[in-house]
Design a protein around this motif. Sequence first.
Motif, short mmCIF file in Angstrom:
data_model
loop_
_atom_site.label_atom_id
_atom_site.label_comp_id
_atom_site.label_asym_id
_atom_site.label_seq_id
_atom_site.Cartn_x
_atom_site.Cartn_y
_atom_site.Cartn_z
N SER A 1 0.85 -1.18 0.00
CA SER A 1 0.00 0.00 0.00
C SER A 1 0.89 1.24 0.00
O SER A 1 2.03 1.20 0.45
CB SER A 1 -0.90 0.00 1.23
N ASP A 2 0.34 2.32 -0.51
CA ASP A 2 1.10 3.56 -0.62
C ASP A 2 0.69 4.55 0.46
O ASP A 2 -0.38 4.43 1.05
CB ASP A 2 0.86 4.19 -2.00
N PHE A 3 1.60 5.49 0.73
CA PHE A 3 1.26 6.63 1.58
C PHE A 3 2.27 7.74 1.32
O PHE A 3 3.36 7.51 0.80
CB PHE A 3 1.20 6.25 3.06
N ASP A 4 1.84 8.94 1.66
CA ASP A 4 2.69 10.11 1.53
C ASP A 4 3.01 10.62 2.92
O ASP A 4 2.16 10.60 3.82
CB ASP A 4 2.00 11.22 0.74
N LYS B 1 7.52 12.93 0.69
CA LYS B 1 7.95 11.57 0.37
C LYS B 1 6.78 10.73 -0.11
O LYS B 1 5.71 10.74 0.49
CB LYS B 1 8.57 10.89 1.60
N LYS B 2 6.99 10.00 -1.20
CA LYS B 2 6.00 9.06 -1.72
C LYS B 2 6.52 7.67 -1.39
O LYS B 2 7.52 7.22 -1.93
CB LYS B 2 5.84 9.26 -3.22
N ALA C 1 9.56 -1.15 3.88
CA ALA C 1 9.13 0.17 3.46
C ALA C 1 10.18 0.76 2.53
O ALA C 1 11.37 0.59 2.75
CB ALA C 1 8.93 1.08 4.67
N SER C 2 9.71 1.45 1.50
CA SER C 2 10.61 2.07 0.53
C SER C 2 9.93 3.25 -0.14
O SER C 2 8.73 3.46 0.02
CB SER C 2 11.04 1.05 -0.53
N ASP C 3 10.73 3.99 -0.92
CA ASP C 3 10.13 4.93 -1.85
C ASP C 3 9.28 4.12 -2.81
O ASP C 3 9.59 2.97 -3.10
CB ASP C 3 11.22 5.70 -2.62
N ARG C 4 8.21 4.72 -3.31
CA ARG C 4 7.32 3.93 -4.17
C ARG C 4 7.42 4.30 -5.65
O ARG C 4 6.72 3.73 -6.48
CB ARG C 4 5.88 4.00 -3.70
N VAL C 5 8.28 5.25 -5.98
CA VAL C 5 8.43 5.66 -7.37
C VAL C 5 9.64 4.94 -7.97
O VAL C 5 10.74 4.97 -7.41
CB VAL C 5 8.59 7.19 -7.48
N PRO D 1 19.14 2.08 -7.12
CA PRO D 1 18.35 1.41 -6.09
C PRO D 1 17.23 2.29 -5.55
O PRO D 1 17.30 3.52 -5.62
CB PRO D 1 19.37 1.10 -5.00
N LEU D 2 16.21 1.63 -5.00
CA LEU D 2 15.17 2.33 -4.25
C LEU D 2 15.72 2.65 -2.87
O LEU D 2 16.53 1.90 -2.33
CB LEU D 2 13.96 1.41 -4.03
N LYS D 3 15.25 3.74 -2.28
CA LYS D 3 15.60 4.01 -0.89
C LYS D 3 14.72 3.11 -0.02
O LYS D 3 13.50 3.10 -0.16
CB LYS D 3 15.38 5.48 -0.54
N ILE D 4 15.37 2.35 0.86
CA ILE D 4 14.67 1.46 1.79
C ILE D 4 14.71 2.11 3.18
O ILE D 4 15.73 2.66 3.58
CB ILE D 4 15.35 0.07 1.84
N TYR D 5 13.60 2.04 3.89
CA TYR D 5 13.50 2.63 5.22
C TYR D 5 13.41 1.53 6.26
O TYR D 5 12.76 0.50 6.04
CB TYR D 5 12.25 3.52 5.30
#
Length: 106
Positions: free
Chosen positions: A21-24, A28-29, A41-45, A89-93
């Motif tokens: 699922s997405d959230f802002d 940050k997207k 969790a990661s950036d979604r773009v 790479p995507l940013k991972i949180y």
Amino acid sequence: MSSENWVEISNFLSLKKGEMSDFDYGDKKLMVVNMGGTFYASDRVCTHAYVDLTGGVVNESEKTVTCPLHLSSFDMKDGKPLNLPAEDPLKIYKIKKEKNKLFILL
């Protein structure tokens, strides 16, 4: 004093295995993915083209998300793209679960 910013996202605990699922948050997207009961969790773009990855495919066994546009897959453990055309790479949180609450480090 810690500069860490843990944000509660407990509403995502309802995600079923294999769902995302997405959230802002601010500008940050982001997205949260449930991979077999472990949350990522990661950036979604997508880093290749401006496409929302939550429209893509989750592969729980490989812990990947595949972009719906050009089919680049990203490893959700470290964000690395596993195939072209994505190269960055995507940013991972970091994400943690405490007492039935879920938090993301932003």
